[in-house]
Design a protein around this motif. Structure first.
Motif, PDB file in Angstrom:
ATOM      1  N   LEU A 136       0.716  -1.246   0.028  1.00  0.00           N
ATOM      2  CA  LEU A 136       0.062   0.073  -0.047  1.00  0.00           C
ATOM      3  C   LEU A 136       0.841   1.199  -0.024  1.00  0.00           C
ATOM      4  CD1 LEU A 136      -2.986  -0.874   2.429  1.00  0.00           C
ATOM      5  CD2 LEU A 136      -3.251  -0.235   0.010  1.00  0.00           C
ATOM      6  N   VAL A 137       1.931   1.414   0.747  1.00  0.00           N
ATOM      7  CA  VAL A 137       2.929   2.266   0.769  1.00  0.00           C
ATOM      8  C   VAL A 137       3.454   2.833  -0.642  1.00  0.00           C
ATOM      9  CG1 VAL A 137       4.751   3.315   1.740  1.00  0.00           C
ATOM     10  CG2 VAL A 137       3.206   2.125   3.432  1.00  0.00           C
ATOM     11  N   ARG A 138       3.821   1.463  -1.127  1.00  0.00           N
ATOM     12  CA  ARG A 138       4.551   1.525  -2.479  1.00  0.00           C
ATOM     13  C   ARG A 138       3.745   2.342  -3.406  1.00  0.00           C
ATOM     14  NH1 ARG A 138       6.409  -3.784  -0.956  1.00  0.00           N
ATOM     15  NH2 ARG A 138       8.640  -3.498  -0.128  1.00  0.00           N
ATOM     16  N   GLY A 139       2.504   1.775  -3.527  1.00  0.00           N
ATOM     17  CA  GLY A 139       1.493   2.049  -4.458  1.00  0.00           C
ATOM     18  C   GLY A 139       1.095   3.504  -4.274  1.00  0.00           C
ATOM     19  N   ALA A 140       0.963   4.211  -3.161  1.00  0.00           N
ATOM     20  CA  ALA A 140       0.707   5.374  -2.747  1.00  0.00           C
ATOM     21  C   ALA A 140       1.609   6.183  -3.456  1.00  0.00           C
ATOM     22  CB  ALA A 140       0.434   5.764  -1.416  1.00  0.00           C
ATOM     23  N   PHE A 141       3.081   5.950  -3.152  1.00  0.00           N
ATOM     24  CA  PHE A 141       3.992   6.769  -3.793  1.00  0.00           C
ATOM     25  C   PHE A 141       3.982   6.728  -5.247  1.00  0.00           C
ATOM     26  CE2 PHE A 141       5.056   7.363   0.601  1.00  0.00           C
ATOM     27  CZ  PHE A 141       5.475   8.701   0.668  1.00  0.00           C
ATOM     28  N   ASP A 142       3.607   5.562  -5.939  1.00  0.00           N
ATOM     29  CA  ASP A 142       3.877   5.336  -7.187  1.00  0.00           C
ATOM     30  C   ASP A 142       2.720   6.293  -8.008  1.00  0.00           C
ATOM     31  OD1 ASP A 142       5.781   3.648  -7.311  1.00  0.00           O
ATOM     32  OD2 ASP A 142       4.377   1.862  -7.227  1.00  0.00           O
ATOM     33  N   ARG A 143       1.489   6.455  -7.306  1.00  0.00           N
ATOM     34  CA  ARG A 143       0.340   7.227  -7.961  1.00  0.00           C
ATOM     35  C   ARG A 143       0.954   8.852  -7.653  1.00  0.00           C
ATOM     36  NH1 ARG A 143      -2.296   3.188  -5.141  1.00  0.00           N
ATOM     37  NH2 ARG A 143      -2.805   4.672  -3.422  1.00  0.00           N
ATOM     38  N   HIS A 144       1.615   9.076  -7.009  1.00  0.00           N
ATOM     39  CA  HIS A 144       2.009  10.701  -6.613  1.00  0.00           C
ATOM     40  C   HIS A 144       3.422  10.881  -6.744  1.00  0.00           C
ATOM     41  CE1 HIS A 144      -2.345  11.460  -5.235  1.00  0.00           C
ATOM     42  NE2 HIS A 144      -2.018  10.124  -4.472  1.00  0.00           N
TER      43      HIS A 144
END
Length: 212
Positions: free
Chosen positions: A79-87
């Motif tokens: 979840l943490v990785r995905g959030a940074f990938d999106r922003h």
């Protein structure tokens, strides 16, 4: 429940064909009835295999607990990785999404709450099996967040950045264990804090949920 959704699809591919269903069944039983309700016989009945097959796939109950907790921690970090990938160009936005996602996941996730409690020294039903995992969670979450945050422009020194990351990681774990507000408001506050600490010092946009 939060931990049920894509649990089977996200489970580790290690082991034989029944390992994933067994780990998923153990997570479901723990969520509904507690860890003490998980037995090899119960898992065999749930999955439709023999008790020997359960032992062959997961070994001991301690090894099963490790697999369960490891699976949930992988979801936490994903979840943490995905959030940074999106922003990729919006650090506060990435922090907001990451914190909200983690706290939403942890809402009724007994395993994540148990690990978070272990990081604070609390006694839990799974504590004897969680000490190493709790330490690993702090280490891995800090490493991932530090790496991602350093990719954004900031006037902060490396030491200052490390302090901010440590505060955010420990604040999130504290809220996983004992939330004091909604995931959205908590995420909003931590995103604002990161903006103030690692930005140009300006207040920036107001809190999304201020006064709500």
């Amino acid at each position: 429940m939060v931990i049920m959704g894509e649990t089977l699809a996200a489970a580790s591919a290690a082991g034989g064909q029944y390992r994933q269903p067994i780990v998923v069944a153990a997570i479901e039983i723990t969520a509904h009835e507690g860890w003490s309700a998980v037995t090899m016989a119960r898992l065999a009945e749930s999955v439709g295999v023999s008790r020997q097959t359960v032992y062959n796939e997961v070994g001991s109950k301690a090894a099963l607990a490790e697999a369960m907790v490891g699976h949930e921690l992988d979801r936490f970090l994903a979840l943490v990785r995905g959030a940074f990938d999106r922003h990729p160009h919006d650090l506060p936005g990435a922090v907001f999404d990451a914190v909200r996602g983690v706290l939403d996941l942890a809402g009724d996730n007994v395993l994540l709450r148990a690990v978070a409690s272990a990081t604070h020294g609390a006694d839990t039903e799974l504590l004897p099996l969680l000490t190493t995992r709790a330490e690993a969670l702090i280490t891995e979450a800090t490493a991932i967040l530090t790496e991602r945050v350093r990719s954004y422009p900031s006037g902060a020194s490396s030491e200052q950045l490390d302090v901010v990351v440590d505060v955010v990681v420990r604040a999130v774990l504290s809220h996983v264990m004992q939330p004091s507000d909604t995931p959205e408001r908590t995420a909003d506050g931590l995103a604002w804090l990161v903006r103030r600490a690692l930005g140009d010092g300006a207040a920036g946009p107001p809190l999304r949920y201020a006064g709500n």
